[in-house]
Scaffold this active site. Structure first.
Site, short mmCIF file in Angstrom:
data_model
loop_
_atom_site.label_atom_id
_atom_site.label_comp_id
_atom_site.label_asym_id
_atom_site.label_seq_id
_atom_site.Cartn_x
_atom_site.Cartn_y
_atom_site.Cartn_z
N HIS A 17 9.77 -2.25 -2.24
CA HIS A 17 9.96 -2.88 -3.27
C HIS A 17 10.24 -2.07 -4.59
O HIS A 17 10.74 -1.93 -5.48
CB HIS A 17 8.69 -3.33 -3.51
CG HIS A 17 7.94 -4.32 -2.62
ND1 HIS A 17 6.97 -3.65 -1.70
CD2 HIS A 17 8.43 -5.07 -2.23
CE1 HIS A 17 6.49 -4.50 -1.10
NE2 HIS A 17 7.39 -5.85 -0.86
N LYS A 41 -0.66 -16.14 2.67
CA LYS A 41 -0.58 -14.92 3.89
C LYS A 41 -2.34 -14.17 4.22
O LYS A 41 -1.95 -12.75 5.29
CB LYS A 41 0.79 -14.07 3.63
CG LYS A 41 1.05 -14.79 3.06
CD LYS A 41 2.63 -13.69 2.65
CE LYS A 41 4.01 -13.50 3.30
NZ LYS A 41 5.25 -13.10 2.48
N ARG A 90 16.30 -7.83 2.76
CA ARG A 90 17.11 -7.06 3.43
C ARG A 90 17.58 -7.09 4.58
O ARG A 90 18.38 -6.06 4.69
CB ARG A 90 14.58 -6.36 4.92
CG ARG A 90 14.71 -6.04 3.28
CD ARG A 90 13.57 -6.13 3.77
NE ARG A 90 13.17 -7.18 3.79
CZ ARG A 90 11.35 -7.72 3.87
NH1 ARG A 90 10.77 -6.53 4.01
NH2 ARG A 90 11.07 -8.99 3.69
N SER A 129 5.71 -4.89 4.13
CA SER A 129 4.43 -4.73 3.96
C SER A 129 3.97 -4.59 5.66
O SER A 129 2.93 -3.82 5.64
CB SER A 129 3.89 -5.06 2.86
OG SER A 129 3.87 -5.32 1.62
P1 ADP Z 1 6.48 -12.12 -0.57
O1 ADP Z 1 5.08 -12.35 -0.51
O2 ADP Z 1 7.37 -13.23 -1.35
O3 ADP Z 1 7.85 -12.11 0.38
P2 ADP Z 1 6.56 -9.45 -0.10
O4 ADP Z 1 5.78 -8.71 -0.84
O5 ADP Z 1 6.77 -9.17 1.16
O6 ADP Z 1 7.08 -10.85 -0.86
O7 ADP Z 1 8.05 -9.11 -0.71
C1 ADP Z 1 8.50 -8.94 -2.71
C2 ADP Z 1 10.02 -8.63 -2.61
O8 ADP Z 1 10.45 -7.72 -1.86
C3 ADP Z 1 11.03 -10.14 -1.40
O9 ADP Z 1 12.53 -10.28 -2.34
C4 ADP Z 1 11.06 -9.03 -0.57
O10 ADP Z 1 12.58 -9.56 0.38
C5 ADP Z 1 11.18 -7.82 -1.05
N1 ADP Z 1 11.11 -6.73 -0.10
C6 ADP Z 1 10.62 -6.51 1.13
N2 ADP Z 1 10.68 -5.14 1.34
C7 ADP Z 1 11.43 -4.68 0.84
C8 ADP Z 1 12.19 -3.57 1.75
N3 ADP Z 1 11.91 -2.76 2.16
N4 ADP Z 1 14.28 -3.39 0.05
C9 ADP Z 1 14.16 -4.41 -0.19
N5 ADP Z 1 13.51 -5.42 -0.77
C10 ADP Z 1 11.85 -5.42 0.28
#
Ligand code: ADP
Length: 159
Positions: A17, A41, A90, A129
């Site tokens: 992130h 979630k 990703r 995460s």
């Molecule tokens: P959500 O709960 O909306 O799925 P996340 O908190 O898991 O969101 O992730 C927010 C954003 O960050 C999303 O666009 C996700 O694709 C991106 N993201 C998560 N992990 C990574 C990573 N390792 N590299 C790049 N982008 C990421």
């Protein structure tokens, strides 16, 4: 296009992130990191905890602001005059879901909102995460994946 929002659950924020935040901050005048409070979630961390961890990680960036919001992202955006969403991609597995959300946001906003995708750095392509939480739950060191304060909080929360 000068102000963008990067929304997510950030439960918790990872270096993946932060990579997207950093790169957005060099492209746009202002980056608002929007922490979702009504996530379906069942997050491990509270909204306040998730917000604080990001704030701590981005404190050196003048043009990054962390907010949290309840309800629909596009309503928050309309109220705050933001028309561009940043999301990270990703892998192919993210694509279908992201495409659907981006297209529906565009439709519901009557074409006033667009989504910009940044592809993940190879270093973080595998990182999520959920994976970090899973490792932390079993006592694996996660300091490669998340900032130090996040690793500490994970330990506190899960032990
Ligand atoms: P959500 O709960 O909306 O799925 P996340 O908190 O898991 O969101 O992730 C927010 C954003 O960050 C999303 O666009 C996700 O694709 C991106 N993201 C998560 N992990 C990574 C990573 N390792 N590299 C790049 N982008 C990421």
């Amino acid at each position: 296009m000068s102000k963008v929002i990067y929304p997510g659950s950030f439960d918790p924020v990872t270096y993946g992130h932060l990579d997207i935040i950093k790169r957005s901050a060099s492209m746009f005048e202002e980056v608002i990191v929007g922490v979702l409070s009504n996530s379906a979630k069942n997050p491990l961390f509270t909204l306040e905890e998730r917000t604080e961890m990001i704030e701590d990680a981005v404190k050196d960036f003048d043009n990054v602001k962390v907010i949290n919001f309840d309800g629909l992202l596009i309503d928050y955006m309309k109220k705050n005059d933001i028309s561009v969403i940043v999301r990270g991609l990703r892998a192919v597995t993210d694509f279908e879901y992201e495409l659907q959300i981006a297209q529906s946001n565009r439709k519901v906003s009557k074409d006033t909102i667009d989504t910009v995708f940044l592809t993940t750095s190879i270093d973080y392509a595998y990182l999520s995460s959920s994976i970090v939480k899973e490792y932390a739950r079993y006592g694996t060191d996660v300091s490669e994946f998340v900032p130090g304060n996040v690793a500490i909080r994970l330990k506190e929360k899960l032990n």
